[in-house]
Every structure is written in C-alpha cells, then in structure tokens.
Design an enzyme around this catalytic site. Sequence first.
Site, PDB file in Angstrom:
ATOM      1  CG  HIS A  92      34.983  37.383  48.633  1.00  0.00           C
ATOM      2  ND1 HIS A  92      35.501  38.593  48.252  1.00  0.00           N
ATOM      3  CD2 HIS A  92      34.287  37.613  49.772  1.00  0.00           C
ATOM      4  CE1 HIS A  92      35.118  39.517  49.118  1.00  0.00           C
ATOM      5  NE2 HIS A  92      34.394  38.942  50.056  1.00  0.00           N
ATOM      6  CD  GLU A  94      35.700  36.630  43.209  1.00  0.00           C
ATOM      7  OE1 GLU A  94      35.559  37.773  42.753  1.00  0.00           O
ATOM      8  OE2 GLU A  94      35.165  36.247  44.271  1.00  0.00           O
ATOM      9  CB  CYS A 120      37.030  42.363  46.570  1.00  0.00           C
ATOM     10  SG  CYS A 120      37.767  40.888  47.310  1.00  0.00           S
ATOM     11  CB  CYS A 123      38.964  37.989  44.822  1.00  0.00           C
ATOM     12  SG  CYS A 123      37.935  37.321  46.155  1.00  0.00           S
TER      13      CYS A 123
END
Length: 162
Positions: A92, A94, A120, A123
Amino acid sequence: MQETDCLEQSSWGDFVRPSWDEYFMEIVELIKERSTCLRRQVGALIVNDKRILATGYNGAPTGCSHCEEVGCLREKLQIPSGQRHELCRALHAEQNAIVQAALYGISVQGGTLYVTHQPCVMCAKMAINAGIKRIVYKGEYPDELSRELLEEAGIEVVNFKG
C-alpha cells in the site's frame, strides 16, 4: 475525526493561496499517478514540520512484476475491497512511504501522513508504530477497525474536504 477547509486568505487582499493541507493533498494526487494497481490508485506522503520526508504509491515490491503485467489475483477471485490484503502482490502507498523513510534512515516520528484514501487496518497499525501523529485523507475505505485503532492510539485523523 475532523474536517479541514482548504484555502487561507492572504493579507494582501484577494490573493488566496492553498493551506498546507491542500498543498500536500495536491502533491499526493500527483504521487498516486505512479501506482500500478489495477483496482485503486493511492498516493501517500509523510511530512514533518512542513517538509516532505517520504512518498509512496501502491505497487509491487521493487524488482517484482506489477499487477498491470501479471493481473490481479484479488480481482480474479472477486474479493471485495478491504478484505484479504495478504493476497495482493502490492504494498500500500502508506507502507511504501514508511518503508522508504526507513530505508534512508529518516524518522517519521511526529509526522503527518497525507493519503488519498483512509488507511486500511494494516497501514493504520504501521502508522501508529512509526510514530505518525496525524493522518489527512480524502477518499473513504471500508475498514472500521482502522478507525477504531487510530482513535484508540490518539492519532488525529482528518477527512479532507478540498
């Protein structure tokens, strides 16, 4: 969770320049264009003291084939957004931003994470343990546990309405 407005008035009259949140969110929109995800383009940026520390977008690990080259397993299996993250070959945005900072020995402790979508749960946990103190996001993501953990950890979360 709070909302932020996007413009600040200059003392020179009608001239209006972007707030810091708007400025960094505009940069995040550009960062996401590097994404190789077939489902959702996400960009992230970590800032401390109004200085950019690291950026990230969602895509496969360095040296690995991108989803646009090999396809999306989660799409093939019709897995809904927000579920079964472990089947995705991409990191992801992040995660990539936090990893990039770590790779170059840059502390993100006390920083602000700007991201195109609500993080999410994975993260969110990484941001908490990395010492991020504020998260500014624009788009929604279906992950209630993420919101709960961020609140419990005392992270300021801002839904940007730019």
